[in-house]
Design a protein around this motif. Structure first.
Motif, PDB file in Angstrom:
ATOM      1  N   MET A  12      -1.489  -5.031 -13.347  1.00  0.00           N
ATOM      2  CA  MET A  12      -2.878  -4.670 -13.589  1.00  0.00           C
ATOM      3  C   MET A  12      -3.038  -3.151 -13.533  1.00  0.00           C
ATOM      4  SD  MET A  12      -4.191  -7.666 -14.013  1.00  0.00           S
ATOM      5  CE  MET A  12      -5.957  -7.379 -14.033  1.00  0.00           C
ATOM      6  N   ILE A  13      -2.227  -2.516 -12.712  1.00  0.00           N
ATOM      7  CA  ILE A  13      -2.310  -1.062 -12.523  1.00  0.00           C
ATOM      8  C   ILE A  13      -1.520  -0.307 -13.586  1.00  0.00           C
ATOM      9  CG2 ILE A  13      -1.581   0.797 -10.960  1.00  0.00           C
ATOM     10  CD1 ILE A  13      -2.256  -1.116  -8.629  1.00  0.00           C
TER      11      ILE A  13
ATOM     12  N   GLY B 278       7.733   3.711 -19.439  1.00  0.00           N
ATOM     13  CA  GLY B 278       8.118   2.325 -19.234  1.00  0.00           C
ATOM     14  C   GLY B 278       9.454   2.177 -18.515  1.00  0.00           C
ATOM     15  N   PRO B 279      10.516   2.829 -18.999  1.00  0.00           N
ATOM     16  CA  PRO B 279      11.796   2.737 -18.291  1.00  0.00           C
ATOM     17  C   PRO B 279      11.754   3.281 -16.871  1.00  0.00           C
ATOM     18  CG  PRO B 279      12.114   3.533 -20.535  1.00  0.00           C
ATOM     19  CD  PRO B 279      10.639   3.542 -20.290  1.00  0.00           C
ATOM     20  N   LEU B 280      10.887   4.290 -16.627  1.00  0.00           N
ATOM     21  CA  LEU B 280      10.775   4.824 -15.278  1.00  0.00           C
ATOM     22  C   LEU B 280      10.109   3.811 -14.347  1.00  0.00           C
ATOM     23  CD1 LEU B 280      11.126   7.049 -13.226  1.00  0.00           C
ATOM     24  CD2 LEU B 280       9.068   8.162 -14.121  1.00  0.00           C
ATOM     25  N   PHE B 281       9.055   3.133 -14.815  1.00  0.00           N
ATOM     26  CA  PHE B 281       8.448   2.063 -14.019  1.00  0.00           C
ATOM     27  C   PHE B 281       9.491   0.982 -13.714  1.00  0.00           C
ATOM     28  CE2 PHE B 281       4.136   3.397 -15.722  1.00  0.00           C
ATOM     29  CZ  PHE B 281       3.615   3.751 -14.480  1.00  0.00           C
ATOM     30  N   ASP B 282      10.289   0.653 -14.730  1.00  0.00           N
ATOM     31  CA  ASP B 282      11.322  -0.369 -14.514  1.00  0.00           C
ATOM     32  C   ASP B 282      12.332   0.096 -13.470  1.00  0.00           C
ATOM     33  OD1 ASP B 282      10.018  -1.804 -16.481  1.00  0.00           O
ATOM     34  OD2 ASP B 282      11.468  -1.326 -18.058  1.00  0.00           O
ATOM     35  N   ARG B 283      12.696   1.361 -13.541  1.00  0.00           N
ATOM     36  CA  ARG B 283      13.708   1.900 -12.638  1.00  0.00           C
ATOM     37  C   ARG B 283      13.254   1.862 -11.182  1.00  0.00           C
ATOM     38  NH1 ARG B 283      14.700   7.227 -15.067  1.00  0.00           N
ATOM     39  NH2 ARG B 283      14.809   5.916 -16.902  1.00  0.00           N
ATOM     40  N   ILE B 284      11.965   2.090 -10.964  1.00  0.00           N
ATOM     41  CA  ILE B 284      11.480   2.103  -9.582  1.00  0.00           C
ATOM     42  C   ILE B 284      11.011   0.718  -9.145  1.00  0.00           C
ATOM     43  CG2 ILE B 284      10.824   4.519  -9.791  1.00  0.00           C
ATOM     44  CD1 ILE B 284       7.905   3.656  -9.944  1.00  0.00           C
ATOM     45  N   GLY B 285      11.138  -0.278 -10.031  1.00  0.00           N
ATOM     46  CA  GLY B 285      10.817  -1.645  -9.662  1.00  0.00           C
ATOM     47  C   GLY B 285       9.343  -1.965  -9.616  1.00  0.00           C
ATOM     48  N   TRP B 286       8.548  -1.274 -10.444  1.00  0.00           N
ATOM     49  CA  TRP B 286       7.099  -1.518 -10.497  1.00  0.00           C
ATOM     50  C   TRP B 286       6.787  -2.250 -11.798  1.00  0.00           C
ATOM     51  CZ3 TRP B 286       3.408  -0.273  -6.778  1.00  0.00           C
ATOM     52  CH2 TRP B 286       2.085  -0.487  -7.135  1.00  0.00           C
TER      53      TRP B 286
ATOM     54  N   ASP C 280       3.159   5.845  -3.260  1.00  0.00           N
ATOM     55  CA  ASP C 280       4.294   6.505  -3.926  1.00  0.00           C
ATOM     56  C   ASP C 280       4.062   6.627  -5.428  1.00  0.00           C
ATOM     57  OD1 ASP C 280       5.665   6.856  -1.557  1.00  0.00           O
ATOM     58  OD2 ASP C 280       7.025   5.164  -1.849  1.00  0.00           O
ATOM     59  N   VAL C 281       3.565   5.555  -6.047  1.00  0.00           N
ATOM     60  CA  VAL C 281       3.305   5.608  -7.487  1.00  0.00           C
ATOM     61  C   VAL C 281       2.193   6.609  -7.781  1.00  0.00           C
ATOM     62  CG1 VAL C 281       2.465   4.266  -9.459  1.00  0.00           C
ATOM     63  CG2 VAL C 281       4.176   3.300  -7.921  1.00  0.00           C
ATOM     64  N   MET C 282       1.150   6.624  -6.955  1.00  0.00           N
ATOM     65  CA  MET C 282       0.091   7.623  -7.122  1.00  0.00           C
ATOM     66  C   MET C 282       0.662   9.028  -7.079  1.00  0.00           C
ATOM     67  SD  MET C 282      -2.873   5.961  -4.681  1.00  0.00           S
ATOM     68  CE  MET C 282      -3.825   7.497  -4.678  1.00  0.00           C
ATOM     69  N   ALA C 283       1.528   9.277  -6.102  1.00  0.00           N
ATOM     70  CA  ALA C 283       2.094  10.622  -5.945  1.00  0.00           C
ATOM     71  C   ALA C 283       2.913  11.024  -7.154  1.00  0.00           C
ATOM     72  CB  ALA C 283       2.957  10.671  -4.683  1.00  0.00           C
ATOM     73  N   LEU C 284       3.610  10.072  -7.751  1.00  0.00           N
ATOM     74  CA  LEU C 284       4.423  10.372  -8.929  1.00  0.00           C
ATOM     75  C   LEU C 284       3.561  10.868 -10.085  1.00  0.00           C
ATOM     76  CD1 LEU C 284       7.468  10.141  -9.614  1.00  0.00           C
ATOM     77  CD2 LEU C 284       6.958   7.925 -10.642  1.00  0.00           C
ATOM     78  N   LEU C 285       2.242  10.545 -10.034  1.00  0.00           N
ATOM     79  CA  LEU C 285       1.321  10.930 -11.105  1.00  0.00           C
ATOM     80  C   LEU C 285       0.295  11.953 -10.641  1.00  0.00           C
ATOM     81  CD1 LEU C 285       0.885   7.343 -12.518  1.00  0.00           C
ATOM     82  CD2 LEU C 285       2.215   9.198 -13.533  1.00  0.00           C
ATOM     83  N   LYS C 286       0.542  12.555  -9.475  1.00  0.00           N
ATOM     84  CA  LYS C 286      -0.289  13.644  -8.946  1.00  0.00           C
ATOM     85  C   LYS C 286      -1.711  13.192  -8.581  1.00  0.00           C
ATOM     86  CE  LYS C 286       2.324  17.327 -11.323  1.00  0.00           C
ATOM     87  NZ  LYS C 286       3.076  16.682 -12.373  1.00  0.00           N
ATOM     88  N   LEU C 287      -1.890  11.904  -8.285  1.00  0.00           N
ATOM     89  CA  LEU C 287      -3.162  11.442  -7.751  1.00  0.00           C
ATOM     90  C   LEU C 287      -3.223  11.768  -6.259  1.00  0.00           C
ATOM     91  CD1 LEU C 287      -3.445   7.977  -9.546  1.00  0.00           C
ATOM     92  CD2 LEU C 287      -4.471  10.157 -10.212  1.00  0.00           C
TER      93      LEU C 287
ATOM     94  N   ILE D 109       0.835  -1.200   0.000  1.00  0.00           N
ATOM     95  CA  ILE D 109       0.000   0.000   0.000  1.00  0.00           C
ATOM     96  C   ILE D 109       0.872   1.252   0.000  1.00  0.00           C
ATOM     97  CG2 ILE D 109      -1.706   1.295   1.327  1.00  0.00           C
ATOM     98  CD1 ILE D 109      -2.831  -1.383   2.291  1.00  0.00           C
ATOM     99  N   LEU D 110       1.937   1.239   0.779  1.00  0.00           N
ATOM    100  CA  LEU D 110       2.845   2.393   0.805  1.00  0.00           C
ATOM    101  C   LEU D 110       3.487   2.621  -0.561  1.00  0.00           C
ATOM    102  CD1 LEU D 110       4.588   1.805   4.259  1.00  0.00           C
ATOM    103  CD2 LEU D 110       2.715   3.383   3.742  1.00  0.00           C
ATOM    104  N   ARG D 111       3.857   1.543  -1.224  1.00  0.00           N
ATOM    105  CA  ARG D 111       4.446   1.677  -2.568  1.00  0.00           C
ATOM    106  C   ARG D 111       3.421   2.213  -3.559  1.00  0.00           C
ATOM    107  NH1 ARG D 111       6.125  -2.909  -5.229  1.00  0.00           N
ATOM    108  NH2 ARG D 111       7.502  -1.612  -6.493  1.00  0.00           N
ATOM    109  N   LEU D 112       2.159   1.757  -3.432  1.00  0.00           N
ATOM    110  CA  LEU D 112       1.117   2.274  -4.308  1.00  0.00           C
ATOM    111  C   LEU D 112       0.919   3.768  -4.099  1.00  0.00           C
ATOM    112  CD1 LEU D 112      -1.162   1.925  -6.360  1.00  0.00           C
ATOM    113  CD2 LEU D 112      -2.658   1.236  -4.462  1.00  0.00           C
TER     114      LEU D 112
END
Length: 609
Positions: A563-564, A595-603, A257-264, A252-255
């Motif tokens: 899925m996300i 895509g490379p950014l998702f890979d870089r953060i391990g998502w 973080d990903v939300m924040a990266l996209l201004k959600l 949940i904490l990682r999610l």
């Protein structure tokens, strides 16, 4: 033990092999919905999609085949997620786990080549409200320490990216501007330095997110120009179903973080449903103590891949960790308790929530025969009023989602207690009863200053449904949201056809996910508008956009990632950008950049559809 499963038209063929003699084994498994046995065994128990099938004695080296179908003739298996999950054999008192019948989750693969990003676009999701390039680039690695960017700086480090803030970094001149909303900013990137005007602390935070992202997607060479930015909607959400699948706090904490990266900025936390109530509340400890785990010997069997035993609960300390992370990232958390339907676990755990004289035969869409609490029973109110107040009090948002979706047809029709309630209150239908119940609960919470939210069905009923200024979530499509808005409700648009991430990305049988509302490709996440054409009059009452991820097909936390992603890019786009800014082709190009950014953060991300 061996186990393989395959789809053949409407049928599911399961081959089971034993490594030793097994006498009178029972095959236990779950499907996405209620199953029936075509051949190879006898159905002896069924709870929603969970089933137990008696088999003949098995000998070592022998393969025994069981053929299944979905009981509902409208259901046909579409991909690997529709095969048995959480399968095991019960032999006497022993439970023997079977290996997965097919590979679980989204399969890794190579992404198709993304189209090039148009030259007038920044490599940024969501795209800013306005971008005025001035030519040239500025080398950028870090900014000098600035009060208000701590959340973004910590985010960069947690994601495994280079530090954003550090001694010797570029100076960032910060000023306030009355012409910007609290979450708006105007970022100037020039040879002479960096400057940002903000409407408030949230605006500075989002400017920091933009700097961090552009540093990554531009390789440290920021394009010069002026970015003026503000969100279209105040509600930019991601929902997570932690009742069907228990997601660990770290996920949940990682999610977040990903939300924040996209201004959600809204996390809708769904921790209660038919399968479990997972929040460790003090008003009714039996509720979570008896339902946190499901499986063999538990109140709720291994539905939705629960297997022999699965689950967990969220402590006060876990809630505090999640809230602290969310607060640092400008995210609010919306809790949901889910009533009156989707309450099978609650009913099993707490006595008195059903009318003992009820002889009705209602069945929920998932196949439960007792998943709706009875509002005519005193025990229902003894539970719900203190429970709702306690849960709402744990979350600073000052809002509680009550659920209210998918009441089974014929709910309460066999209840003498509800018949008396109808006569006393002037109610005619089940929708009237639900509306009366929700309005009473919402009014009680309103006395405490808590605003309620609910799914679209809460607007139904002869007395106007839930009322009390409720925020409604339109999920079966946008039509119910339009109707609710025209009746004065504020609405969040979350149409399943566009933003339900439990739906498969594509119709490929090798894909993974549900299909009841079709398939949700990356392009479909932006192939709609939160204010539909012809309904421009509702624009002031559209609070925003939210994606939902339901947990029926999730067995392990990391299966949710693909899925996300990358579909979460589309939700960020629709909730922030001006109308019509980014279509499917442009989003596909941006997904190639991210895509490379998702890979870089391990998502993990879906690479095919």
């Amino acid at each position: 033990m061996t186990f393989r499963a395959r789809i053949d038209g409407r049928q599911i063929h399961c081959a089971i092999g034993a490594d030793r003699p097994l006498a009178a084994p029972v095959f236990c498994f779950s499907l996405m919905a209620a199953p029936k046995v075509v051949s190879g065994g006898a159905l002896i128990r069924r709870v929603a999609g969970y089933a137990e099938v008696s088999l003949p004695d098995l000998l070592p080296g022998q393969l025994h085949e069981v053929v299944l179908e979905y009981a509902n003739p409208d259901y046909a298996p579409r991909n690997r997620a529709w095969l048995p999950l959480g399968a095991y054999l019960r032999v006497g008192r022993d439970c023997l786990p079977l290996p997965p019948g097919a590979e679980l989750g989204v399969r890794p693969g190579e992404a198709p080549a993304a189209p090039p990003l148009a030259p007038d676009r920044l490599p940024l999701v969501p795209q800013p409200t306005d971008w005025a390039p001035s030519g040239g680039v500025v080398e950028f690695a870090t900014v000098a320490p600035v009060a208000g960017l701590e959340g973004v700086a910590d985010l960069a480090l947690r994601l495994g990216l280079a530090p954003l803030v550090g001694a010797g970094g570029r100076a960032l001149a910060v000023s306030e501007s009355a012409d910007l909303p609290p979450d708006g900013y105007r970022l100037t990137i020039a040879d002479g330095g960096l400057a940002v005007a903000v409407g408030g602390p949230a605006g500075l935070h989002y400017a920091g997110i933009t700097l961090l992202t552009l540093r990554e997607t531009c390789g440290g060479a920021l394009p010069c120009g002026v970015i003026t930015d503000r969100p279209r909607f105040g509600w930019r959400g991601q929902h997570l179903d932690c009742a069907r699948h228990f997601f660990g706090v770290e996920f949940i904490l990682r999610l977040l973080d990903v939300m924040a990266l996209l201004k959600l900025n809204r996390f809708h936390w769904h921790f209660a449903d038919d399968e479990a109530f997972r929040l460790e509340v003090e008003t009714q400890p039996l509720l979570w103590q008896r339902t946190a785990f499901r499986g063999e010997g538990e109140l709720v069997p291994g539905v939705f891949g629960g297997g022999i035993r699965a689950g967990g609960s969220y402590s006060r300390a876990a809630v505090a960790r999640i809230l602290a992370r969310a607060r640092a990232l400008q995210i609010e958390v919306l809790p949901e308790i889910e009533v009156p339907a989707h309450s099978h676990a609650m009913i099993r755990a707490v006595p008195g929530l059903r009318d003992p004289g009820d002889n009705g035969e209602e069945v929920s869409v998932q196949g439960y025969m007792d998943n709706i609490v009875n509002p005519a029973m005193p025990a229902t109110w003894d539970l719900l009023l203190p429970l709702a107040r306690e849960v709402a009090g744990l979350f600073p948002l000052g809002m509680l989602h009550l659920g209210a979706d998918e009441a089974p047809p014929g709910a309460w029709d066999g209840s003498p207690a509800v018949a008396a309630l109808k006569a006393r209150e002037g109610l005619a239908t089940s929708e009237d009863v639900q509306g009366w119940m929700l309005a009473r609960l919402a009014a009680a919470l309103g006395e405490d200053g808590v605003r309620v939210a609910a799914w679209e069905e809460a607007a139904k009923g002869c007395q106007g449904g839930i009322g009390n200024g409720a925020l409604l979530f339109s999920w079966t499509g946008q039509g119910p949201g339009v109707a609710a808005a025209r009746r004065g409700h504020e609405v969040v648009m979350c149409p399943a056809q566009n933003v339900y991430f439990d739906l498969a990305h594509s119709g490929d049988p090798d894909d993974w996910g549900a299909a009841w509302a079709g398939f949700v490709s990356l392009e479909r996440t932006v192939d709609w508008d939160p204010v539909p054409a012809g309904a421009e009059d509702i624009a002031p009452r559209v609070a925003g956009v939210q994606a939902c991820l339901w947990g029926e097909v999730i067995v392990q936390d990391d299966q949710a990632e693909a899925m996300i992603a990358p579909r979460i890019l589309g939700v960020a786009t629709k909730s922030w950008e001006p109308k019509g800014r980014t279509g499917g082709a442009a989003l596909r190009a941006l997904a190639g950049v991210y895509g490379p950014l998702f890979d870089r953060i391990g998502w993990r991300r879906h690479r095919g559809a």
